[in-house]
Design a protein around this motif. Structure first.
Motif, PDB file in Angstrom:
ATOM      1  N   ALA A 164      33.791 -11.051  -7.889  1.00  0.00           N
ATOM      2  CA  ALA A 164      33.822 -12.302  -7.131  1.00  0.00           C
ATOM      3  C   ALA A 164      34.820 -12.255  -5.981  1.00  0.00           C
ATOM      4  O   ALA A 164      35.990 -11.902  -6.157  1.00  0.00           O
ATOM      5  N   GLY A 165      34.331 -12.616  -4.788  1.00  0.00           N
ATOM      6  CA  GLY A 165      35.189 -12.770  -3.630  1.00  0.00           C
ATOM      7  C   GLY A 165      35.500 -11.505  -2.863  1.00  0.00           C
ATOM      8  O   GLY A 165      36.144 -11.570  -1.807  1.00  0.00           O
ATOM      9  N   ASN A 166      35.043 -10.355  -3.341  1.00  0.00           N
ATOM     10  CA  ASN A 166      35.401  -9.099  -2.687  1.00  0.00           C
ATOM     11  C   ASN A 166      34.669  -8.908  -1.363  1.00  0.00           C
ATOM     12  O   ASN A 166      33.512  -9.302  -1.204  1.00  0.00           O
ATOM     13  N   ASN A 167      35.373  -8.244  -0.447  1.00  0.00           N
ATOM     14  CA  ASN A 167      34.815  -7.830   0.838  1.00  0.00           C
ATOM     15  C   ASN A 167      34.643  -6.320   0.786  1.00  0.00           C
ATOM     16  O   ASN A 167      35.625  -5.578   0.667  1.00  0.00           O
ATOM     17  N   TYR A 168      33.379  -5.847   0.871  1.00  0.00           N
ATOM     18  CA  TYR A 168      33.092  -4.423   0.730  1.00  0.00           C
ATOM     19  C   TYR A 168      33.110  -3.679   2.063  1.00  0.00           C
ATOM     20  O   TYR A 168      32.778  -2.496   2.110  1.00  0.00           O
ATOM     21  N   GLY A 169      33.521  -4.366   3.128  1.00  0.00           N
ATOM     22  CA  GLY A 169      33.962  -3.669   4.315  1.00  0.00           C
ATOM     23  C   GLY A 169      32.987  -3.471   5.446  1.00  0.00           C
ATOM     24  O   GLY A 169      33.403  -3.210   6.578  1.00  0.00           O
ATOM     25  N   TRP A 170      31.684  -3.543   5.176  1.00  0.00           N
ATOM     26  CA  TRP A 170      30.719  -3.286   6.240  1.00  0.00           C
ATOM     27  C   TRP A 170      30.764  -4.400   7.293  1.00  0.00           C
ATOM     28  O   TRP A 170      30.818  -5.557   6.926  1.00  0.00           O
ATOM     29  N   PRO A 171      30.755  -4.086   8.586  1.00  0.00           N
ATOM     30  CA  PRO A 171      30.739  -2.746   9.195  1.00  0.00           C
ATOM     31  C   PRO A 171      32.128  -2.290   9.655  1.00  0.00           C
ATOM     32  O   PRO A 171      32.218  -1.340  10.438  1.00  0.00           O
ATOM     33  N   VAL A 172      33.184  -2.936   9.184  1.00  0.00           N
ATOM     34  CA  VAL A 172      34.523  -2.584   9.655  1.00  0.00           C
ATOM     35  C   VAL A 172      34.904  -1.190   9.183  1.00  0.00           C
ATOM     36  O   VAL A 172      35.414  -0.357   9.951  1.00  0.00           O
ATOM     37  N   ILE A 173      34.680  -0.919   7.888  1.00  0.00           N
ATOM     38  CA  ILE A 173      34.941   0.409   7.332  1.00  0.00           C
ATOM     39  C   ILE A 173      33.653   0.943   6.720  1.00  0.00           C
ATOM     40  O   ILE A 173      32.843   0.188   6.168  1.00  0.00           O
ATOM     41  N   THR A 174      33.464   2.245   6.806  1.00  0.00           N
ATOM     42  CA  THR A 174      32.281   2.875   6.237  1.00  0.00           C
ATOM     43  C   THR A 174      32.489   4.384   6.213  1.00  0.00           C
ATOM     44  O   THR A 174      33.259   4.932   7.010  1.00  0.00           O
ATOM     45  N   TYR A 175      31.792   5.056   5.302  1.00  0.00           N
ATOM     46  CA  TYR A 175      31.780   6.517   5.270  1.00  0.00           C
ATOM     47  C   TYR A 175      30.610   7.080   6.082  1.00  0.00           C
ATOM     48  O   TYR A 175      30.377   8.289   6.076  1.00  0.00           O
ATOM     49  N   GLY A 176      29.890   6.203   6.774  1.00  0.00           N
ATOM     50  CA  GLY A 176      28.770   6.643   7.589  1.00  0.00           C
ATOM     51  C   GLY A 176      29.042   6.493   9.072  1.00  0.00           C
ATOM     52  O   GLY A 176      30.087   5.980   9.489  1.00  0.00           O
ATOM     53  N   ILE A 177      28.071   6.936   9.861  1.00  0.00           N
ATOM     54  CA  ILE A 177      28.120   6.799  11.310  1.00  0.00           C
ATOM     55  C   ILE A 177      26.790   6.231  11.783  1.00  0.00           C
ATOM     56  O   ILE A 177      25.808   6.194  11.032  1.00  0.00           O
ATOM     57  N   ASN A 178      26.731   5.778  13.023  1.00  0.00           N
ATOM     58  CA  ASN A 178      25.482   5.311  13.590  1.00  0.00           C
ATOM     59  C   ASN A 178      24.471   6.452  13.678  1.00  0.00           C
ATOM     60  O   ASN A 178      24.846   7.633  13.720  1.00  0.00           O
ATOM     61  N   TYR A 179      23.200   6.095  13.733  1.00  0.00           N
ATOM     62  CA  TYR A 179      22.156   7.114  13.826  1.00  0.00           C
ATOM     63  C   TYR A 179      22.300   7.929  15.107  1.00  0.00           C
ATOM     64  O   TYR A 179      21.861   9.084  15.172  1.00  0.00           O
ATOM     65  N   SER A 180      22.936   7.354  16.108  1.00  0.00           N
ATOM     66  CA  SER A 180      23.186   8.074  17.358  1.00  0.00           C
ATOM     67  C   SER A 180      24.318   9.070  17.235  1.00  0.00           C
ATOM     68  O   SER A 180      24.519   9.910  18.112  1.00  0.00           O
ATOM     69  N   GLY A 181      25.099   8.971  16.164  1.00  0.00           N
ATOM     70  CA  GLY A 181      26.259   9.823  15.978  1.00  0.00           C
ATOM     71  C   GLY A 181      27.565   9.152  16.333  1.00  0.00           C
ATOM     72  O   GLY A 181      28.646   9.715  16.102  1.00  0.00           O
TER      73      GLY A 181
END
Length: 375
Positions: free
Chosen positions: A247-264
């Protein structure tokens, strides 16, 4: 607190585990049974008392598998559904007291104020028909993209209904709590907002929010032993996540992520950690496009008890995750040889694993022990 912070050494270990697959020289402990094909991009299934299985097709049909056959006739009484892009008729969930009240819950995409958005409704299911259909939730505002509708549904052990809504392909929406997009929502079974939802006292927040910062969660389950809610969500190019939902958690998207945009290019702040934002229990890079999540507790596969199973759309396999202390210590790829997108995975009432493949000629599969001769 169940969250697990990834240190560099552990990250490298897990990434290596992600690429692990079954040794071809080892005999498989399972066999694959094709229960039916002929499904058009199936998305979800529900097991009814008496043995029927209901299966959604994204185009807007609700199918019935009964006595070993896929029936030609579809379930009637559905509301208007607007298949578009990734949306259509999506998830199913039974009320915890379904045997008595017959309430079937379903998520779907329909028009709302001129655009498309995620809806959740319920109806009483009897004899291949829905009646007393009522809409319980509409994700607002609607949007003009065909992406990231989320739409998984689960009931927890206290009878609350959880549902996911994706960011609709518009990243900043997942951090905007005045917008239903990009989060997990919690309702009473009749659609009312629980008084103890984490943001219910804030006028600037949609009161149904339970978590936010979720890109597009299409797998969710309640651990049958602990009652903990687990979720998998799609990352962009890399960065798919397995999370514990609290409850109440912020899972970070899109501020933090282990991924990158499809463009790189980088996403958000180009970082993977930030104070006040949760770390995933596990992540995938490259992406497997996870959809469907089950915790296995059956007796048919004793060595799999407690393992997590995740459908992979992009890499076309079923992932088996072994966890210890809420850390993934092993990952195995099953069904790679079939070359099919795995959309949903469930443990059936028979204690076996049931699987849907997301294809134009999709299949309902069942995994049973290699020595099992049951019909």
């Amino acid at each position: 607190m169940f969250r697990h912070l990834f240190f560099a050494s552990l990250s490298l270990f897990l990434l290596g585990a992600c690429n692990a697959s079954t040794d071809a020289s080892e005999p498989r402990p399972y066999q694959v049974e094709v229960l039916t094909d002929g499904l058009s991009h199936p998305w979800s299934m529900a097991f009814l008392p008496g043995g029927e299985v209901l299966i959604t097709e994204k185009a807007g049909r609700l199918r019935i598998w009964r006595d070993g056959k896929l029936l030609e006739n579809t379930v009637s009484g559905l509301p208007d559904i607007h298949p578009t892009g990734q949306g259509g008729l999506l998830d199913l969930a039974l009320h915890p007291d379904f045997a008595d009240n017959r309430w079937l819950y379903f998520s779907y995409v329909a028009n709302h104020e001129g655009d498309a958005t995620t809806h959740v409704a319920r109806g009483r299911y009897r004899d291949a028909r829905l009646s007393d259909v009522e809409v319980l939730f509409i994700a607002e505002p609607a949007g003009d993209t065909g992406r990231h509708f989320g739409s998984r549904l689960v009931f927890d052990q206290d009878g609350y209904l959880y549902l996911t809504v994706g960011d609709r392909g518009e990243q900043p929406r997942a951090q905007d709590l005045s917008d239903h997009a990009g989060g997990t929502h919690r309702l009473h079974a009749d659609g009312r907002i629980p008084d103890d939802n984490p943001f219910v006292d804030r006028d600037d927040v949609k009161p149904s929010f339970y978590t936010y910062g979720n890109r597009n969660a299409q797998g969710m389950t309640v651990h049958p032993d602990t009652g903990v809610i687990w979720q998998v969500e799609h990352g962009p190019r890399g960065g798919d996540e397995l999370n514990i939902i609290e409850a109440g958690n912020n899972y970070g998207w899109p501020v933090i992520t282990y991924g990158i945009n499809y463009s790189g290019s980088q996403i958000g702040e180009g970082i993977t950690h930030k104070e006040g934002m949760e770390q995933p229990v596990h992540y995938w890079d490259p992406s497997i496009a996870p959809s469907g999540l089950a915790v296995y507790t059956g007796d048919a596969f004793p060595d799999w008890q407690g393992n997590f199973f995740v459908g992979a759309l992009a890499h076309e396999h079923l992932a088996r995750l072994v966890l210890e202390d809420n850390k993934v210590v092993k990952e195995e790829k099953l069904l790679e040889e079939r070359g099919e997108r795995i959309r949903d995975v469930r443990q059936g009432p028979d204690g076996l694993l049931w699987i849907l493949t997301d294809e134009s000629n999709g299949s309902l599969l069942r995994l049973k022990p290699a020595t099992d001769s049951r019909p």
